[in-house]
Design a protein around this motif. Sequence first.
Motif, PDB file in Angstrom:
ATOM      1  N   TYR A 210       9.111 -38.864 -16.800  1.00 58.36           N
ATOM      2  CA  TYR A 210       9.628 -40.222 -17.339  1.00 58.36           C
ATOM      3  C   TYR A 210      10.506 -40.882 -16.241  1.00 58.36           C
ATOM      4  O   TYR A 210      11.421 -40.323 -15.709  1.00 58.36           O
ATOM      5  CB  TYR A 210      10.539 -39.962 -18.667  1.00 58.36           C
ATOM      6  CG  TYR A 210       9.958 -39.621 -19.976  1.00 58.36           C
ATOM      7  CD1 TYR A 210      10.681 -39.287 -20.804  1.00 58.36           C
ATOM      8  CD2 TYR A 210       8.487 -39.817 -20.165  1.00 58.36           C
ATOM      9  CE1 TYR A 210      10.009 -38.943 -22.336  1.00 58.36           C
ATOM     10  CE2 TYR A 210       7.872 -39.500 -21.525  1.00 58.36           C
ATOM     11  CZ  TYR A 210       8.680 -39.013 -22.501  1.00 58.36           C
ATOM     12  OH  TYR A 210       8.223 -38.607 -23.405  1.00 58.36           O
TER      13      TYR A 210
ATOM     14  N   ASN B 187      11.982 -48.834 -22.542  1.00 63.58           N
ATOM     15  CA  ASN B 187      11.862 -48.898 -23.821  1.00 63.58           C
ATOM     16  C   ASN B 187      12.921 -48.253 -24.495  1.00 63.58           C
ATOM     17  O   ASN B 187      12.752 -48.503 -25.831  1.00 63.58           O
ATOM     18  CB  ASN B 187      10.402 -48.579 -24.300  1.00 63.58           C
ATOM     19  CG  ASN B 187      10.040 -47.301 -24.097  1.00 63.58           C
ATOM     20  OD1 ASN B 187      10.338 -46.661 -23.158  1.00 63.58           O
ATOM     21  ND2 ASN B 187       9.213 -46.736 -24.769  1.00 63.58           N
ATOM     22  N   ARG B 188      13.668 -47.329 -23.969  1.00 64.86           N
ATOM     23  CA  ARG B 188      14.551 -46.497 -24.775  1.00 64.86           C
ATOM     24  C   ARG B 188      16.025 -46.801 -24.105  1.00 64.86           C
ATOM     25  O   ARG B 188      16.026 -46.652 -22.841  1.00 64.86           O
ATOM     26  CB  ARG B 188      14.204 -45.115 -24.609  1.00 64.86           C
ATOM     27  CG  ARG B 188      13.011 -44.702 -25.649  1.00 64.86           C
ATOM     28  CD  ARG B 188      13.266 -44.478 -27.013  1.00 64.86           C
ATOM     29  NE  ARG B 188      12.308 -44.376 -27.649  1.00 64.86           N
ATOM     30  CZ  ARG B 188      11.229 -45.172 -28.240  1.00 64.86           C
ATOM     31  NH1 ARG B 188      11.308 -46.308 -28.311  1.00 64.86           N
ATOM     32  NH2 ARG B 188      10.198 -44.740 -29.028  1.00 64.86           N
TER      33      ARG B 188
ATOM     34  N   ALA C 170      11.370 -40.842 -32.120  1.00 61.85           N
ATOM     35  CA  ALA C 170      11.915 -41.567 -30.824  1.00 61.85           C
ATOM     36  C   ALA C 170      13.086 -40.750 -30.207  1.00 61.85           C
ATOM     37  O   ALA C 170      13.869 -40.293 -30.705  1.00 61.85           O
ATOM     38  CB  ALA C 170      11.943 -42.845 -31.029  1.00 61.85           C
TER      39      ALA C 170
ATOM     40  N   THR D 261       9.297 -44.448 -21.735  1.00 53.88           N
ATOM     41  CA  THR D 261       8.425 -43.159 -22.074  1.00 53.88           C
ATOM     42  C   THR D 261       7.276 -43.575 -22.253  1.00 53.88           C
ATOM     43  O   THR D 261       6.234 -42.820 -22.856  1.00 53.88           O
ATOM     44  CB  THR D 261       9.220 -42.854 -23.459  1.00 53.88           C
ATOM     45  OG1 THR D 261       8.935 -43.851 -24.321  1.00 53.88           O
ATOM     46  CG2 THR D 261      10.602 -42.444 -23.306  1.00 53.88           C
ATOM     47  N   TYR D 262       6.632 -44.674 -22.006  1.00 59.98           N
ATOM     48  CA  TYR D 262       5.234 -45.059 -22.230  1.00 59.98           C
ATOM     49  C   TYR D 262       4.370 -44.770 -21.144  1.00 59.98           C
ATOM     50  O   TYR D 262       3.164 -44.840 -21.319  1.00 59.98           O
ATOM     51  CB  TYR D 262       5.077 -46.496 -22.678  1.00 59.98           C
ATOM     52  CG  TYR D 262       5.777 -47.500 -21.732  1.00 59.98           C
ATOM     53  CD1 TYR D 262       7.224 -47.943 -21.629  1.00 59.98           C
ATOM     54  CD2 TYR D 262       5.065 -48.001 -20.690  1.00 59.98           C
ATOM     55  CE1 TYR D 262       7.697 -48.739 -20.791  1.00 59.98           C
ATOM     56  CE2 TYR D 262       5.551 -48.876 -19.788  1.00 59.98           C
ATOM     57  CZ  TYR D 262       6.955 -49.255 -19.703  1.00 59.98           C
ATOM     58  OH  TYR D 262       7.496 -50.275 -18.884  1.00 59.98           O
ATOM     59  N   GLY D 263       5.023 -44.570 -19.964  1.00 62.80           N
ATOM     60  CA  GLY D 263       4.194 -44.626 -18.730  1.00 62.80           C
ATOM     61  C   GLY D 263       4.842 -44.590 -17.308  1.00 62.80           C
ATOM     62  O   GLY D 263       5.960 -44.326 -17.295  1.00 62.80           O
TER      63      GLY D 263
END
Length: 125
Positions: free
Chosen positions: A32, A113-114, A1, A97-99
């Motif tokens: 991102y 999310n980070r 991660a 970082t997911y979309g």
Amino acid sequence: AMGLVESGGGSVQAGGSLRLSCAASAYISLTYPLGWFRQAPGKEREGVAGIDSDGRTIYADSAKGRFTISKDGAKLTLQMNSLKPEDTTMYYCAAATYGRLLDTEVLDPRLYNRWGQGTQVTVSS
């Protein structure tokens, strides 16, 4: 991660400048969404500036004309000028970082999310 580490906070007088940096443990993909947020004790975290999935920069009204967000490789920067006492608080960098995020979403902390650990900014009058 991917890990994020902020630096550059400190104490300045009103009207002064600070440059916050956020180093990523991995290359920050150009797709991102990235953002700078701040949170005062007892208050909700709020978006200050962000870069959406298409690379557009978005600013909160409180930051327009004073703050500049930029990205270079694995570093995200927030240049803060004309600082005011009300800018005093903890500042955090974040990545989604997911979309993808739209420009209307990039300042919403719930969509990230980070997170880094934060850096304190204190502006005295």
